[in-house]
Design a protein around this motif. Structure first.
Motif, PDB file in Angstrom:
ATOM      1  N   VAL A 123      52.422  46.212  40.457  1.00  0.00           N
ATOM      2  CA  VAL A 123      52.968  47.510  40.048  1.00  0.00           C
ATOM      3  C   VAL A 123      51.844  48.455  39.647  1.00  0.00           C
ATOM      4  O   VAL A 123      51.880  49.651  39.945  1.00  0.00           O
ATOM      5  CB  VAL A 123      53.963  47.328  38.884  1.00  0.00           C
ATOM      6  N   ASP A 124      50.826  47.925  38.989  1.00  0.00           N
ATOM      7  CA  ASP A 124      49.705  48.759  38.553  1.00  0.00           C
ATOM      8  C   ASP A 124      48.516  47.852  38.264  1.00  0.00           C
ATOM      9  O   ASP A 124      48.673  46.664  37.985  1.00  0.00           O
ATOM     10  CB  ASP A 124      50.080  49.559  37.297  1.00  0.00           C
ATOM     11  N   LEU A 125      47.329  48.421  38.354  1.00  0.00           N
ATOM     12  CA  LEU A 125      46.103  47.714  37.976  1.00  0.00           C
ATOM     13  C   LEU A 125      45.035  48.736  37.621  1.00  0.00           C
ATOM     14  O   LEU A 125      44.982  49.819  38.209  1.00  0.00           O
ATOM     15  CB  LEU A 125      45.624  46.772  39.088  1.00  0.00           C
ATOM     16  N   ASN A 126      44.228  48.403  36.624  1.00  0.00           N
ATOM     17  CA  ASN A 126      43.227  49.358  36.144  1.00  0.00           C
ATOM     18  C   ASN A 126      41.955  49.258  36.989  1.00  0.00           C
ATOM     19  O   ASN A 126      41.831  48.381  37.859  1.00  0.00           O
ATOM     20  CB  ASN A 126      42.937  49.138  34.654  1.00  0.00           C
ATOM     21  N   PRO A 127      40.975  50.155  36.793  1.00  0.00           N
ATOM     22  CA  PRO A 127      39.756  50.143  37.620  1.00  0.00           C
ATOM     23  C   PRO A 127      39.015  48.815  37.612  1.00  0.00           C
ATOM     24  O   PRO A 127      38.451  48.418  38.635  1.00  0.00           O
ATOM     25  CB  PRO A 127      38.903  51.265  36.999  1.00  0.00           C
ATOM     26  N   SER A 128      39.000  48.114  36.468  1.00  0.00           N
ATOM     27  CA  SER A 128      38.314  46.817  36.431  1.00  0.00           C
ATOM     28  C   SER A 128      38.977  45.817  37.369  1.00  0.00           C
ATOM     29  O   SER A 128      38.300  45.051  38.062  1.00  0.00           O
ATOM     30  CB  SER A 128      38.309  46.266  34.997  1.00  0.00           C
ATOM     31  N   ALA A 129      40.314  45.832  37.415  1.00  0.00           N
ATOM     32  CA  ALA A 129      41.028  44.941  38.327  1.00  0.00           C
ATOM     33  C   ALA A 129      40.824  45.373  39.777  1.00  0.00           C
ATOM     34  O   ALA A 129      40.755  44.526  40.682  1.00  0.00           O
ATOM     35  CB  ALA A 129      42.511  44.926  37.987  1.00  0.00           C
ATOM     36  N   GLN A 130      40.716  46.674  40.019  1.00  0.00           N
ATOM     37  CA  GLN A 130      40.467  47.160  41.378  1.00  0.00           C
ATOM     38  C   GLN A 130      39.130  46.655  41.904  1.00  0.00           C
ATOM     39  O   GLN A 130      39.001  46.307  43.081  1.00  0.00           O
ATOM     40  CB  GLN A 130      40.500  48.686  41.399  1.00  0.00           C
ATOM     41  N   ARG A 131      38.125  46.625  41.005  1.00  0.00           N
ATOM     42  CA  ARG A 131      36.819  46.130  41.447  1.00  0.00           C
ATOM     43  C   ARG A 131      36.876  44.643  41.779  1.00  0.00           C
ATOM     44  O   ARG A 131      36.191  44.186  42.703  1.00  0.00           O
ATOM     45  CB  ARG A 131      35.776  46.401  40.358  1.00  0.00           C
ATOM     46  N   LEU A 132      37.669  43.878  41.048  1.00  0.00           N
ATOM     47  CA  LEU A 132      37.801  42.453  41.361  1.00  0.00           C
ATOM     48  C   LEU A 132      38.530  42.244  42.678  1.00  0.00           C
ATOM     49  O   LEU A 132      38.179  41.358  43.464  1.00  0.00           O
ATOM     50  CB  LEU A 132      38.542  41.730  40.229  1.00  0.00           C
ATOM     51  N   ALA A 133      39.553  43.053  42.921  1.00  0.00           N
ATOM     52  CA  ALA A 133      40.342  42.918  44.150  1.00  0.00           C
ATOM     53  C   ALA A 133      39.678  43.587  45.340  1.00  0.00           C
ATOM     54  O   ALA A 133      40.098  43.381  46.485  1.00  0.00           O
ATOM     55  CB  ALA A 133      41.733  43.517  43.945  1.00  0.00           C
ATOM     56  N   VAL A 134      38.653  44.405  45.066  1.00  0.00           N
ATOM     57  CA  VAL A 134      37.962  45.186  46.103  1.00  0.00           C
ATOM     58  C   VAL A 134      38.979  46.043  46.852  1.00  0.00           C
ATOM     59  O   VAL A 134      38.952  46.147  48.087  1.00  0.00           O
ATOM     60  CB  VAL A 134      37.171  44.279  47.071  1.00  0.00           C
ATOM     61  N   ARG A 135      39.897  46.632  46.086  1.00  0.00           N
ATOM     62  CA  ARG A 135      40.908  47.511  46.669  1.00  0.00           C
ATOM     63  C   ARG A 135      41.224  48.627  45.690  1.00  0.00           C
ATOM     64  O   ARG A 135      41.154  48.440  44.479  1.00  0.00           O
ATOM     65  CB  ARG A 135      42.207  46.753  46.985  1.00  0.00           C
ATOM     66  N   THR A 136      41.603  49.780  46.230  1.00  0.00           N
ATOM     67  CA  THR A 136      42.027  50.894  45.401  1.00  0.00           C
ATOM     68  C   THR A 136      43.486  50.711  45.007  1.00  0.00           C
ATOM     69  O   THR A 136      44.187  49.824  45.522  1.00  0.00           O
ATOM     70  CB  THR A 136      41.848  52.220  46.146  1.00  0.00           C
ATOM     71  N   VAL A 137      43.957  51.565  44.090  1.00  0.00           N
ATOM     72  CA  VAL A 137      45.346  51.469  43.646  1.00  0.00           C
ATOM     73  C   VAL A 137      46.301  51.661  44.813  1.00  0.00           C
ATOM     74  O   VAL A 137      47.296  50.933  44.962  1.00  0.00           O
ATOM     75  CB  VAL A 137      45.612  52.519  42.543  1.00  0.00           C
ATOM     76  N   SER A 138      46.003  52.645  45.651  1.00  0.00           N
ATOM     77  CA  SER A 138      46.921  52.940  46.757  1.00  0.00           C
ATOM     78  C   SER A 138      47.038  51.773  47.732  1.00  0.00           C
ATOM     79  O   SER A 138      48.085  51.580  48.358  1.00  0.00           O
ATOM     80  CB  SER A 138      46.440  54.197  47.502  1.00  0.00           C
ATOM     81  N   ARG A 139      45.992  50.985  47.863  1.00  0.00           N
ATOM     82  CA  ARG A 139      46.019  49.851  48.795  1.00  0.00           C
ATOM     83  C   ARG A 139      46.533  48.577  48.151  1.00  0.00           C
ATOM     84  O   ARG A 139      46.796  47.590  48.842  1.00  0.00           O
ATOM     85  CB  ARG A 139      44.622  49.596  49.357  1.00  0.00           C
TER      86      ARG A 139
END
Length: 696
Positions: free
Chosen positions: A262-278
């Motif tokens: 549903v949501d993830l912050n910038p730190s989680a985006q860096r771990l997933a190597v994906r942006t929020v939209s993706r």
């Protein structure tokens, strides 16, 4: 210029006073976010109220028109300043770039330009005429195109700022009453003049001859003043939960009931190597497919805490994993999703591993060190000892760890380092070194250098002591041997040498008065004189070899000068230079350097086959430097020192050892046919400190 009085001016003056007072109060809080822009907003409102008050008391058309134009300065910039404050107050300053701020200022500046040039184009106001039918003299006009553009622009900025404040209120609906009070007061402050202005320009005002906007500013000032004192506006700034989550170093991931992100912050985006939209809307398992342990832990668990490892290349990363259930807001305990928080503890793990490795290295060094080492409790109890410590004292490890260090210390040396130990515990010094005697298990005396340091905790409190014992028996024996040579030299000087010299003198006196008649008698007498003279010469050489008396009487510089003069009498071409003068050095240094010079000159006489040499003695700050150079046959120092049979080269090794014993170093430079240079350098300050020293 004509003036008139109307009671309508009083509320406007009240609004002016309130606005100036609020601006002054806020100016003292200008370091707070949004304080400067809010202060400028209050000053703009104050200027608008002042201009309108002067417009109300003016009675001729030119003066009224001037103050009407002057009021545009505050009214044109007030909406822009409100929006800037709203952005700063709601923590959206990233939108306030220089470019965006410049764009916001274009319309107010253009409006002011058109207002003051309105007589040439009429884009703001047209058909301006004096109205004398109302309760006071005023202006009647029609509004131009730009006036309505300015109204639309101003209302847009006010609307955006109001929306931002409303969003803040909505995000704090369940938060502290303090923040709701701040936001509510700000909302009243901006809505009051907005409503007043809307009633005026729409013709719905109950006072058609008045502009209700400046009157409404009185309500704005009172609301803001109440918020300043009651809700501590600008003293305590609310921060949106979204901003907190966005700025967290921990990775935060929100999942719904079906395991979708549903949501993830910038730190989680860096771990997933994906942006929020993706990432949003996709399955958690799909987005974090490379995190096998994480996916396995989160597959069907709604509440857990664990530590996971993610391998990335050769360097693994460690995380603390926290999984918490999310519930509906309606009070029911129905789970609507999960909150996953990942805290990167890689640095902590690496620090722990480094600490363990460091401790392991220390344990290995402690156990295998060639010098005795022990850990002491603060009461002096031996807590841990290494193998060398046990061997040095002849005890077993269990025997030593059951006693105190003072129990194995010589009775006369127990309190020798008490003052230094007290200074170290107080933090005045970090460590100290002292020479002490200890008692071996067989009751033999052990001479040792004791080095002690203290180990402290994070608060600086002493928790352990670390001691190191270095066996100095050989050094003490060398010192005793040197003292023995010193005494033997003096005994020879005062005994045998004096007797030989006296016998030689008596023989010379006898020979001068008695002249044997036979050839054989004369030969025997001459032979006796030669033997007596040789006895005196060899006694003096023996004394010089053991310990020259001139060294004790006059010091190193004079003793070397006498040595050089003796060499010259034997035909040597030797130069001598020194910078010590009458300065005396510690006895150990003088004895060591004299022995080096004597050995070097002896080697030159025996092996170099030369009578040409140079000797210099200099002091460079805290270093004494001795140089002995000859221009003889030379040799290969490394090859000589590595020979199995060192019978003829014991002197080279002795020179090295004697210089090292006083903390110095010796360098021998030589090549065949190029002569030899012997350089000895000895530190002076450490020797002056004697047997006891400490480190700051």
């Amino acid at each position: 210029m004509h003036w008139q009085f109307t009671p309508y001016v009083l509320p406007v003056i009240a609004s002016l006073i309130v606005s100036v007072a609020v601006a002054g109060f806020i100016w003292r809080r200008r370091p707070a976010p949004g304080a400067t822009s809010f202060c400028l907003l209050m000053l703009a409102i104050a200027q608008w109220s002042l201009a309108y008050a002067l417009e109300l008391v003016s009675a001729d058309s030119s003066t009224i028109l001037f103050w009407d134009n002057f009021s545009w300065l505050g009214s044109a910039f007030a909406p822009t300043l409100w929006l800037i404050f709203a952005l700063q107050y709601t923590d959206r300053t990233k939108w306030l770039t220089r470019r965006n701020t410049a764009i916001l200022m274009v319309e107010p500046l253009l409006t002011l330009l058109l207002v003051w040039t309105n007589q040439f184009h009429g884009l703001v106001e047209d058909n301006i005429r004096l109205d004398t039918h109302g309760p006071f003299v005023g202006l009647e006009m029609t509004y131009g195109v730009w006036y309505w553009i300015n109204i639309a622009y101003s209302y847009l900025l006010l609307f955006v700022g109001t929306i931002l404040i409303c969003m803040l209120i909505q995000s704090h609906m369940r938060s502290a009453h303090l923040y709701l009070g701040q936001a509510g007061a700000l909302l009243i402050a901006v809505l009051a003049p907005w409503v007043g202005n809307a009633l005026t320009i729409s013709g719905l005002s109950p006072f058609p001859d008045l502009d209700l906007t400046p009157f409404a500013f009185t309500i704005s000032g009172l609301a803001i003043g109440w918020s300043l004192f009651r809700f501590r506006l600008l003293d305590i700034i609310p921060m949106a939960r979204e901003a907190v989550i966005e700025s967290m170093r921990d990775a935060v991931i929100v999942l719904d009931e079906q395991g979708r992100i549903v949501d993830l912050n910038p730190s989680a985006q860096r771990l997933a190597v994906r942006t929020v939209s993706r990432a949003v809307g996709r399955s958690f398992i799909q987005v974090f497919a490379g995190w096998l342990e994480l996916v396995e832990r989160c597959r069907s668990v709604t509440n857990a805490y664990a530590e996971i490892v993610q391998s990335e290349g050769k360097t693994p990363r460690y995380f603390d994993l926290s999984i918490s259930p999310l519930y509906r807001r309606n009070g029911h305990q129905a789970v609507t999703g999960r909150l996953i928080v990942l805290n990167d503890i890689t640095e902590h793990k690496q620090a722990e591993r480094s600490l363990r490795e460091s401790e392991e290295r220390f344990r290995n060094i402690f156990a295998e060190a060639p010098i005795g080492m022990a850990v002491l409790g603060m009461d002096g109890t031996l807590l841990q000892v290494n193998k060398a410590f046990c061997e040095m004292l002849g005890y077993g490890e269990q025997e030593l760890t059951a006693c105190k260090l003072s129990d194995i210390t010589h009775q006369d040396d127990v309190g020798k380092d008490g003052l230094l130990a007290a200074q170290m515990l107080k933090g005045a010094i970090n460590s100290y070194k002292v020479e002490k005697r200890y008692l071996r298990k067989n009751r033999e005396t052990l001479w040792a250098d004791l080095t002690t340091t203290v180990i402290r905790d994070h608060d600086g409190q002493a928790i352990y002591g670390l001691v190191m014992l270095e066996n100095i028996i050989e050094r003490k024996r060398a010192k005793l041997l040197e003292e023995e040579r010193h005494h033997v030299a003096y005994d020879l000087h005062d005994g045998l040498a004096q007797v030989a010299a006296s016998a030689h003198q008596h023989l010379q006196a006898f020979a001068s008065h008695y002249h044997p008649r036979s050839q054989q008698a004369r030969q025997e007498l001459n032979r006796a004189l030669q033997l007596a003279q040789r006895s005196v010469r060899e006694a003096r050489q023996l004394i010089a070899g053991l310990h020259p008396t001139a060294l004790d009487d006059f010091g190193l510089a004079t003793a070397l000068r006498l040595q050089v003069e003796a060499q010259r009498t034997e035909g040597w071409m030797i130069t001598y230079s020194e910078t010590l003068g009458s300065e005396r050095l510690p006895l150990t240094i003088e004895t060591t350097l004299f022995g080096v010079a004597q050995e070097a000159l002896t080697n030159a006489r025996k092996h170099a086959h030369t009578t040409r040499a140079r000797l210099s003695l200099e002091r460079h700050r805290s270093m004494i430097r001795l140089e002995v150079q000859d221009w003889g046959s030379g040799f290969e120092p490394l090859a000589v020192l590595q020979e199995a049979n060192l019978g003829e080269h014991v002197g080279l090794r002795e020179m090295h050892e004697r210089v090292e014993l006083v903390g110095g170093h010796l360098v021998i430079s030589s090549r065949p046919e190029d002569g030899t240079l012997v350089v000895a350098e000895v530190p002076l300050l450490a020797s002056y400190e004697g047997d006891v020293f400490h480190e700051q």
